[in-house]
Design an enzyme around this catalytic site. Structure first.
Site, PDB file in Angstrom:
ATOM      1  N   LYS A  16       0.752  -1.200   0.075  1.00  0.00           N
ATOM      2  CA  LYS A  16      -0.104   0.028  -0.026  1.00  0.00           C
ATOM      3  C   LYS A  16       0.795   1.353   0.031  1.00  0.00           C
ATOM      4  O   LYS A  16       0.574   2.113  -0.711  1.00  0.00           O
ATOM      5  CB  LYS A  16      -0.906  -0.069   1.178  1.00  0.00           C
ATOM      6  CG  LYS A  16      -1.745   1.202   1.295  1.00  0.00           C
ATOM      7  CD  LYS A  16      -2.464   1.368   2.673  1.00  0.00           C
ATOM      8  CE  LYS A  16      -2.996   2.661   2.913  1.00  0.00           C
ATOM      9  NZ  LYS A  16      -3.592   2.923   4.391  1.00  0.00           N
ATOM     10  N   ASP A  33      -6.844   0.703   0.682  1.00  0.00           N
ATOM     11  CA  ASP A  33      -6.997   0.465   2.230  1.00  0.00           C
ATOM     12  C   ASP A  33      -8.540   0.103   2.728  1.00  0.00           C
ATOM     13  O   ASP A  33      -9.165  -0.377   1.852  1.00  0.00           O
ATOM     14  CB  ASP A  33      -6.699   1.981   2.518  1.00  0.00           C
ATOM     15  CG  ASP A  33      -7.830   3.103   2.289  1.00  0.00           C
ATOM     16  OD1 ASP A  33      -8.584   2.952   1.608  1.00  0.00           O
ATOM     17  OD2 ASP A  33      -7.601   4.323   2.925  1.00  0.00           O
TER      18      ASP A  33
END
Length: 215
Positions: free
Chosen positions: A124, A142
């Site tokens: 991420k 997310d």
């Protein structure tokens, strides 16, 4: 459960997002690629607001790997002690700073593999940096995007990797660069976890979520 939306519906959703905010921005404050890496690494299990508060003064004195190393672990820890998991994050930031100096001439690399090799930098974080700094159409999934993708039917998947692939497969190429910012912001402020603000949603008529509120 919502089904995967068709191409034309997804296109209209992102057309509306673009019309509403053509150039969405990430909410983590940074001044260069290095401070972006640090900010995103610090943001794990923390809010952007909390990270920005902690880094406001930090980045004034430590905006390069060399300055961060000079600040030292104790100095860094003092700045970020209000952030969750601050002790481990401080160690990771010091380690990644040293690696950048030793192996990359203090320059943040532009490849996912190189970024993910840095302590405290996962997929991420790497995707955020590649998107925001290097302008690559990467998708930093997310909890907001995971919820939004499945709730609306835009990008369905059981985990972040599956949703990331669904975004790449189903969202038209012209929207890929800003896609994750639009989805994060929508999930954070409109398509909230406990009580989505459906009455203020610009895509409510296209969304397949069955438990809409205030509509």
């Amino acid at each position: 459960m919502p089904q995967q939306l068709d191409y034309h519906t997804i296109y209209e959703i992102f057309r509306r997002f673009r019309e509403h905010e053509a150039e969405p921005k990430g909410e983590l404050d940074h001044v260069n690629a290095y401070t972006l890496v640090v900010a995103v690494a610090l943001s794990a299990q923390a809010t952007d607001v909390g990270v920005n508060k902690a880094t406001k003064e930090l980045f004034k004195i430590a905006d390069t790997p060399e300055k961060m190393i000079a600040l030292g672990l104790d100095g860094l820890t003092e700045h970020i002690k209000t952030i969750g998991l601050f002790r481990q994050k401080a160690k990771n930031v010091m380690k990644l700073s040293q690696i950048l100096v030793d192996d990359y001439q203090s320059i943040v690399p532009s490849s996912r593999a190189a970024l993910e090799s840095l302590p405290g930098v996962g997929r991420k974080t790497a995707n955020v940096v590649l998107n925001m700094w290097f302008h690559q159409p990467t998708q930093a999934v997310d909890t907001h995007i995971l919820r939004f993708g499945n709730r609306t039917g835009v990008a369905k998947g059981k985990d972040v990797v599956a949703v990331e692939r669904a975004i790449e497969d189903h969202i038209p190429a012209e929207f890929q660069h800003h896609a994750h910012h639009w989805m994060i912001l929508h999930g954070r402020y409109t398509c909230k976890a406990r009580k989505p603000v459906c009455a203020n949603c610009i895509i409510e008529d296209l969304c397949q979520y069955e438990e809409k509120t205030n509509v």
